[in-house]
Design a protein around this motif. Sequence first.
Motif, PDB file in Angstrom:
ATOM      1  N   UNK A 221      28.722  41.686  55.830  1.00  0.00           N
ATOM      2  CA  UNK A 221      29.344  42.119  56.601  1.00  0.00           C
ATOM      3  C   UNK A 221      29.752  43.863  57.030  1.00  0.00           C
ATOM      4  N   UNK A 222      30.285  44.528  55.390  1.00  0.00           N
ATOM      5  CA  UNK A 222      30.833  45.833  55.818  1.00  0.00           C
ATOM      6  C   UNK A 222      29.252  46.206  55.076  1.00  0.00           C
ATOM      7  N   UNK A 223      29.074  47.838  55.213  1.00  0.00           N
ATOM      8  CA  UNK A 223      28.421  48.842  54.431  1.00  0.00           C
ATOM      9  C   UNK A 223      28.863  49.113  53.259  1.00  0.00           C
ATOM     10  N   UNK A 224      28.808  47.914  52.570  1.00  0.00           N
ATOM     11  CA  UNK A 224      29.056  48.715  50.981  1.00  0.00           C
ATOM     12  C   UNK A 224      27.776  48.758  50.143  1.00  0.00           C
ATOM     13  N   UNK A 225      27.768  49.198  48.619  1.00  0.00           N
ATOM     14  CA  UNK A 225      26.442  48.482  48.500  1.00  0.00           C
ATOM     15  C   UNK A 225      27.132  47.276  47.170  1.00  0.00           C
ATOM     16  N   UNK A 226      25.537  47.074  46.903  1.00  0.00           N
ATOM     17  CA  UNK A 226      25.918  45.269  45.884  1.00  0.00           C
ATOM     18  C   UNK A 226      26.735  46.027  45.225  1.00  0.00           C
ATOM     19  N   UNK A 227      26.983  47.416  43.794  1.00  0.00           N
ATOM     20  CA  UNK A 227      27.895  46.592  43.127  1.00  0.00           C
ATOM     21  C   UNK A 227      28.662  47.135  43.100  1.00  0.00           C
ATOM     22  N   UNK A 228      29.046  47.920  44.005  1.00  0.00           N
ATOM     23  CA  UNK A 228      30.911  48.559  44.656  1.00  0.00           C
ATOM     24  C   UNK A 228      31.607  47.782  45.047  1.00  0.00           C
ATOM     25  N   UNK A 229      30.243  46.794  46.107  1.00  0.00           N
ATOM     26  CA  UNK A 229      31.269  45.165  46.310  1.00  0.00           C
ATOM     27  C   UNK A 229      31.481  44.372  45.853  1.00  0.00           C
ATOM     28  N   UNK A 230      31.041  43.760  44.651  1.00  0.00           N
ATOM     29  CA  UNK A 230      31.020  43.205  43.729  1.00  0.00           C
ATOM     30  C   UNK A 230      32.530  43.564  43.195  1.00  0.00           C
ATOM     31  N   UNK A 231      32.261  44.441  42.402  1.00  0.00           N
ATOM     32  CA  UNK A 231      33.738  45.274  41.657  1.00  0.00           C
ATOM     33  C   UNK A 231      34.536  45.033  42.570  1.00  0.00           C
ATOM     34  N   UNK A 232      34.371  45.513  43.783  1.00  0.00           N
ATOM     35  CA  UNK A 232      36.059  45.224  45.041  1.00  0.00           C
ATOM     36  C   UNK A 232      36.112  43.576  44.920  1.00  0.00           C
ATOM     37  N   UNK A 233      35.418  43.155  45.021  1.00  0.00           N
ATOM     38  CA  UNK A 233      35.790  41.441  45.656  1.00  0.00           C
ATOM     39  C   UNK A 233      36.186  41.538  44.343  1.00  0.00           C
ATOM     40  N   UNK A 234      36.282  41.228  42.252  1.00  0.00           N
ATOM     41  CA  UNK A 234      36.570  40.971  41.584  1.00  0.00           C
ATOM     42  C   UNK A 234      37.909  41.737  41.657  1.00  0.00           C
ATOM     43  N   UNK A 235      38.292  42.967  41.579  1.00  0.00           N
ATOM     44  CA  UNK A 235      39.792  43.587  41.650  1.00  0.00           C
ATOM     45  C   UNK A 235      40.185  42.568  42.909  1.00  0.00           C
ATOM     46  N   UNK A 236      40.081  42.187  43.630  1.00  0.00           N
ATOM     47  CA  UNK A 236      40.925  42.166  45.287  1.00  0.00           C
ATOM     48  C   UNK A 236      40.931  40.657  44.455  1.00  0.00           C
ATOM     49  N   UNK A 237      40.078  39.717  44.165  1.00  0.00           N
ATOM     50  CA  UNK A 237      40.189  38.253  43.259  1.00  0.00           C
ATOM     51  C   UNK A 237      41.985  38.379  42.278  1.00  0.00           C
ATOM     52  N   UNK A 238      41.841  39.598  41.441  1.00  0.00           N
ATOM     53  CA  UNK A 238      42.766  39.942  40.092  1.00  0.00           C
ATOM     54  C   UNK A 238      44.244  40.340  40.644  1.00  0.00           C
ATOM     55  N   UNK A 239      44.184  41.192  41.435  1.00  0.00           N
ATOM     56  CA  UNK A 239      45.157  41.434  42.571  1.00  0.00           C
ATOM     57  C   UNK A 239      46.036  40.236  43.008  1.00  0.00           C
ATOM     58  N   UNK A 240      45.551  39.252  43.652  1.00  0.00           N
ATOM     59  CA  UNK A 240      46.045  38.205  44.729  1.00  0.00           C
ATOM     60  C   UNK A 240      46.373  37.231  43.533  1.00  0.00           C
ATOM     61  N   UNK A 241      46.138  37.179  42.633  1.00  0.00           N
ATOM     62  CA  UNK A 241      46.072  35.332  41.354  1.00  0.00           C
ATOM     63  C   UNK A 241      47.256  36.858  41.006  1.00  0.00           C
ATOM     64  N   UNK A 242      47.674  37.563  40.615  1.00  0.00           N
ATOM     65  CA  UNK A 242      48.523  38.132  40.048  1.00  0.00           C
ATOM     66  C   UNK A 242      49.670  37.918  40.942  1.00  0.00           C
ATOM     67  N   UNK A 243      49.931  38.128  41.874  1.00  0.00           N
ATOM     68  CA  UNK A 243      50.867  38.206  43.157  1.00  0.00           C
ATOM     69  C   UNK A 243      51.320  36.517  43.294  1.00  0.00           C
ATOM     70  N   UNK A 244      49.579  35.210  43.437  1.00  0.00           N
ATOM     71  CA  UNK A 244      50.601  34.337  43.226  1.00  0.00           C
ATOM     72  C   UNK A 244      50.880  33.016  42.423  1.00  0.00           C
TER      73      UNK A 244
END
Length: 725
Positions: A221-244
């Motif tokens: 749903x956003x204009x992001x390339x495949x590799x950048x989208x996968x990397x961003x998703x994993x990094x967001x997941x890591x940051x959210x896990x640290x916060x929780x």
Amino acid sequence: MTQEQFNSLVDAISDSVTEKLKAEGVTTTPAAAPAAAPAPAASKSKSSKGPPPGPKVVVTSIKDRPDEFGIFLEMASHLPAALPVLGAKIASIPSLLDRSALGGRGASTFLLLLGAVAVAALAAEAVLRLLTHSLRTRLSSDAGPEFGLRSLAHVSALALFDGLGVLAVWVICHGAVGAWFTGSTGQDKLAAAVLTGIFSWRLYMLVFRIILQPNLKAARLCDVLDQDARGMYLRIAAVMLVIILGRILGQVLIAIGTPHEAMIAYQVVGAVAYVCAFLWLVLRSREAARQWFVGLGTLAPVIGAIGRKWVPLATAFFLALGATQIYGAIAERAHVASAMLLTLTIVVGILIFETLMQAVVRRLDSLIASHKAGRTTTTLPDIVARCVRVAVIIAAAVAIAQGWVVEVFALASEDEWAQLTTSSRTAGFTLFFAFVLWELLKFVTDPYMGQKNKSAAQAIADGDAAASPASRISTMMPLLRRSAAVLIALVAVMIALDDFGVNITPLIAGASVFGIAISFGSQTLVKDIVSGIFYLTDDAFRVGEYIDCGKAKGTVEGFTLRSIKLRHQNGQVHTIPFGQLGQITNFSRDWITTKFNLRFARDTDIEKLRKAAKKIGADMMEIPAIKSDILAPFKMQGVADITDNALLVRFKFTAKPGNPAAIQREAIKRMFNTLPTLGIEFAKEGAAVVLHTTTASVNPGQVTPSASDTPVDTMAADMPKAAAS
């Protein structure tokens, strides 16, 4: 008043003054006990001079009072001593989890069981995603914006399949809590907190998975390339896990009775860790964020600007977030940190909302028949999205303002803020309704605004001398839209002022008196406006039409409430007040009949000339460039006059208004090339081409001779010079 009553009154006053001064940071010296009661006579004499003296208060100097920064530094100086206590409390957690001595689980058994449940929950989500991969791939193939409603259905189905994995996590975590961690011990509470945190983590990440779709580019749903989208998703997941996990650890420390100074130290250390995690996310995902935000910038320019300056803006924002967290923890002002967290949550929520809304709008746009990839026209989904966006931004701004104005800066109390929001709610709704009304008005009128023809200068520059005039509604629409905009703005502002408690009656009365004064003092202006209204009502002219108003001639380029602008064919621009226009002659309505005379030799065969002219007219009807403009073909009308050495023959044709001179030039060129080959000669001595045109007025059949300065006459200079020989 008895002695006991007097002593009670003095004590009450002393306590009240002391408490008030303490609240203001002012120190007092203990007051001496009241003296024994004086004799009645003495008391009476003193009462005439004033009340008995109260307790003596010694106020320190204002410059000796500790400031906020000094208090902050003093409290921060205690943090190093609290860090060892914090470390000891964290190290004691495993031993506190050991309940084998009480017949329960040991620490290792408990941690293994909790880890197994967590791994099983995450594995169930991964297995469900793997089992549905082929189906999700097929659904994503038709999830692009160009597929319209089918795309929305497929995107919703993909979100449902992703939600099934989160549902599996909830079932396993909730079932494990109900089966193995139902007690009230520390183990059970910790397990429930950890499993609830895992479910919350996966639930938060569900939103980012729906938007980024790391493995399904077509459904992204956003204009992001495949590799950048996968990397961003994993990094967001890591940051959210640290916060929780950090929040869970904080709850455990509170439960085991960690000292207050150690908890402050934990909050400071946690804030530093969170800021480092966010900065890592900002730097490593800067390209993905730039692509995402710039893609949203088409309909939301502010987000596009943020995407282009992502690294400095995000770095400053997260550093401010960390600073407020640290300040709130050390100064024990939790509301400061809460306001900043609320701001972060709202900003992220607006970003997600904008992404989802634009994805829906793009898919709805594809249903419109006139939709093109590079379109610049505004559609109804765009208008709805813009209005919803404004409503969401207003609500977000109010929520953020309440957190900072009331809780952080204390510029207003809760009651004052509630009163302000109550009085402004109706005003805000009125202004928002006015905005929606204006957007709908623009959407309805934009197609007619776009029908304005090019100005004369633009037409000449583009080689388009026959640009069609605008329709009647397109001519009147700018005036109507300006009037509607002024009316909407005035009514909305008046209602808003009334909602805020402003008495608008004097404003209305003053405006009425001012209007009357303007009317009497500007009679010429009123005459111009009223005349313009009647000219437009009579449809006397439209934008793009060539008119003659007696004072000037030219093409109508535009008009205001007071005047009209005419562009002469030579380039001059005439600005004429409506009150001075007078009679209007319109040369651009319905049709125009052009007549001109040519001189031929006295012995010319008139019948042969007539047939030749008819043949030329028939040939001209086959020319693609002009055949659609010819309403009646070119032909010879007859002999207009006989002189000593020539026959004056008249020719005519009827065409659409716009550029009849081009048709006339083509007819004369063909006559000069064709007639000599047929033995038809032009007059030899003193012969010249005599050009005389007539144009039809608005009512067909009413023919009026034109002056020598009509648009057709300006082409006489282009006539071949052979006519004069």
